[in-house]
Design a protein around this motif. Structure first.
Motif, PDB file in Angstrom:
ATOM      1  N   VAL A 100       8.054  -1.120   9.259  1.00  0.00           N
ATOM      2  CA  VAL A 100       7.141  -1.865  10.131  1.00  0.00           C
ATOM      3  C   VAL A 100       5.961  -0.972  10.501  1.00  0.00           C
ATOM      4  N   GLN A 106       8.886  -6.452  13.467  1.00  0.00           N
ATOM      5  CA  GLN A 106       9.294  -7.351  12.391  1.00  0.00           C
ATOM      6  C   GLN A 106      10.818  -7.346  12.296  1.00  0.00           C
ATOM      7  N   ASP A 107      11.407  -8.509  12.116  1.00  0.00           N
ATOM      8  CA  ASP A 107      12.865  -8.636  11.965  1.00  0.00           C
ATOM      9  C   ASP A 107      13.616  -7.936  13.094  1.00  0.00           C
TER      10      ASP A 107
END
Length: 181
Positions: A100, A106-107
């Motif tokens: 990231v 992210q996620d």
């Protein structure tokens, strides 16, 4: 002192080994760093920039269930990317970056979470090192700094693997070249 990419090309050339690169957050920067070195064409097979999560499965063979469970920013994903690019491009060594860079998480992973991986020849009966390695990084800085440190880190991990595999003859040549130190 030579750059990590220059040293990497030198070591791979001496070994007569080849390299393939799988990139996500670095978007081609690792391949650019390597191909900037004169003579890189002797060792560099190519690269796959699988920026989209689905391409990690489609092009590199990363397990779909793994991606669904953990997302693209995961140590196993990095390992499978390195192994996949090595296989797909027919190289002795594969390296990969995923993470990231920001500006947003992210996620569920915070900005600066990065995994770099190396996949290479497996350990032989003589005890030669190799195989795979994943390094987990927690990087600070802006997007550009995180991406460039990811490049430096994946090259360093591969250099470490290669240095651990050098034969006595290669070490003797290095010692001679460095004035006996």
């Amino acid at each position: 002192m030579s750059s990590p990419a220059t040293e990497l090309v030198r070591l791979l050339t001496v070994r007569e080994d080849t390299l393939a690169v799988a990139e996500s957050l670095t978007g081609g920067l690792v391949a650019a760093e390597i191909t900037a070195v004169p003579g890189a064409s002797r060792v560099f097979r190519g690269s796959i920039t699988a920026y989209a999560t689905g391409l990690k499965h489609e092009l590199l063979g990363v397990d779909d269930d793994l991606l669904a469970r953990h997302g693209a920013v995961d140590p196993q994903v990095a390992a499978q990317m390195a192994a996949g690019v090595r296989k797909v491009l027919g190289a002795d060594w594969g390296i990969a970056t995923t993470g990231v860079a920001g500006p947003e998480p992210q996620d569920g992973k915070p900005v600066g979470t990065v995994f770099v991986a190396v996949d290479g020849p497996v350990t032989d009966r003589a005890g030669s090192a190799g195989g795979g390695k994943v390094a987990a990084l927690r990087l600070n800085g802006g997007r550009a700094e995180i991406r460039m440190e990811s490049v430096r880190s994946v090259l360093a991990v591969l250099l470490e693997q290669l240095a651990g595999e050098q034969t006595g003859n290669e070490r003797a040549q290095d010692t001679e070249r460095n004035g006996g130190f």
